[in-house]
Design a protein around this motif. Structure first.
Motif, PDB file in Angstrom:
ATOM      1  N   ASP A 154      -0.489 -23.069 -14.580  1.00 46.25           N
ATOM      2  CA  ASP A 154       0.898 -23.544 -14.594  1.00 46.25           C
ATOM      3  C   ASP A 154       1.215 -24.470 -13.427  1.00 46.25           C
ATOM      4  OD1 ASP A 154       1.262 -22.174 -16.842  1.00 46.25           O
ATOM      5  OD2 ASP A 154       2.341 -20.483 -15.932  1.00 46.25           O
ATOM      6  N   SER A 205       3.122 -27.848 -14.161  1.00 41.51           N
ATOM      7  CA  SER A 205       4.465 -28.168 -13.657  1.00 41.51           C
ATOM      8  C   SER A 205       4.425 -29.316 -12.650  1.00 41.51           C
ATOM      9  CB  SER A 205       5.205 -26.942 -13.124  1.00 41.51           C
ATOM     10  OG  SER A 205       4.416 -26.291 -12.186  1.00 41.51           O
ATOM     11  N   ARG A 263       4.624 -32.374 -14.873  1.00 42.03           N
ATOM     12  CA  ARG A 263       5.959 -32.543 -15.470  1.00 42.03           C
ATOM     13  C   ARG A 263       6.898 -33.209 -14.449  1.00 42.03           C
ATOM     14  NH1 ARG A 263       8.675 -30.909 -19.668  1.00 42.03           N
ATOM     15  NH2 ARG A 263       6.969 -29.592 -20.366  1.00 42.03           N
TER      16      ARG A 263
END
Ligand SMILES: O[C@H]1[C@H](O)[C@@H](O)[C@H](O)[C@@H](O)[C@H]1O
Ligand SMILES: [Fe+2]
Ligand SMILES: [Fe+2]
Length: 296
Positions: free
Chosen positions: A51, A55, A58
């Motif tokens: 993750d 992230s 993103r």
């Protein structure tokens, strides 16, 4: 001996290769034997990444706008962030843990040394070993006070025209305001066809920063500067995106970056290196290509 006049493009290319050989500049045809025994499916597996990596991208894809890129370049030109030599910079960088990288858990200094050592073992020229040694030093930006890691590390891409779906996690660009801009969202955006990468704005990060720092503060050849500037531009050098913006000069850069890439990527699985052991050798090389103190 002066070679006879060349007849066609192929002969011109051969003639250039010949001159480069004489100058000690490698022709990239016989680029690397280093990656032959590497299991490439182990690297850059972004779908399976943790993750932290997802992230990171993103955030980066949402925040790297044209406006940000113009402002950050203007700010870069205004100040000198630090004055120090290359080895000192390598040691300072060691505190950074790169959030974008699914493949390395070793420290930054080790990654730099692993890259340089792999190039050295393969018998490549000193300037290329040095390119390996310094290529990620631009990550110092994070220590000098960037907004986050999203403006320092990770793959790079073009801003000012449509985001390529060959970038990793292409869907995340939907969170970037430029994705909805009537000009920036078109194929060419603000650029003319084949305007050349030197006229294109790449997302700001350690490549662009270090290139700008070193271009006037080293005697590295142009190929080394290409390796530094484009090594994170995977959508281009690996996926062949953005070719509608490149010109003939970028072909040379592409070959150089592709020759460099396996050492950067696949040396991440090599044995650890003790910095103190190789320090005398690399300090000798550093002295050949850089002033004692660099303005960062
Ligand atoms: O995560 C990595 C890392 O930040 C590298 O230094 C960069 O060059 C790569 O392109 C990126 O994918
Ligand atoms: Fe990098
Ligand atoms: Fe690297």
């Amino acid at each position: 001996m002066i070679p006879p006049p060349a007849q066609c493009l192929e002969e011109v290319c051969d003639a250039i290769d010949e001159v480069n050989k004489l100058k000690g500049t490698p022709s990239w045809d016989d680029a690397s034997t280093f990656d032959a025994d590497k299991d490439k499916t182990k690297f850059r597996q972004y779908e399976d990444a943790c993750d932290r990596v997802k992230s990171f991208y993103r955030e980066q894809h949402e925040k790297q706008t044209v406006e940000f890129n113009i402002n950050v370049r203007a700010a870069f030109k205004k100040t000198v962030r630090a004055r120090m030599g290359i080895w000192e910079a390598m040691e300072l960088l060691n505190t950074l843990v790169d959030e974008s990288d699914p493949d390395t858990s070793v420290s930054q200094i080790e990654h730099l040394l692993q890259t340089a050592e792999a190039i050295r073992r393969d018998g490549k020229p000193e300037w290329m070993q040095v390119a390996g040694l310094v290529h990620d030093l631009g990550k110092l930006l994070h220590i000098f006070g960037s907004e986050g890691q999203w403006d320092v590390v990770g793959d790079t891409f073009v801003v000012g025209c449509r985001f390529s779906d060959k970038n990793i996690y292409p869907d995340t660009f939907k969170g970037n305001p430029d994705h909805y801009d009537p000009v920036y969202s078109t194929e060419y955006g603000v650029y003319a066809p084949h305007c050349g990468l030197e006229n294109v704005m790449l997302s700001w990060g350690h490549d662009e920063y270090l290139y700008n720092v070193l271009k006037n503060q080293s005697s590295l050849p142009e190929d080394a500067l290409y390796m530094i500037r484009y090594h994170s531009f995977y959508p281009w050098h690996r996926e062949e995106a953005y070719m509608h913006l490149t010109n003939a000069n970028d072909q040379r850069a592409l070959e150089a970056v592709r020759a460099f890439n396996p050492y950067d990527l696949y040396s991440k699985s090599d044995d650890p290196i003790d910095p103190e052991k190789v320090k005398p050798y690399y300090q000798g090389l550093i002295a050949k290509f850089f002033p004692e103190i660099i303005e960062w």
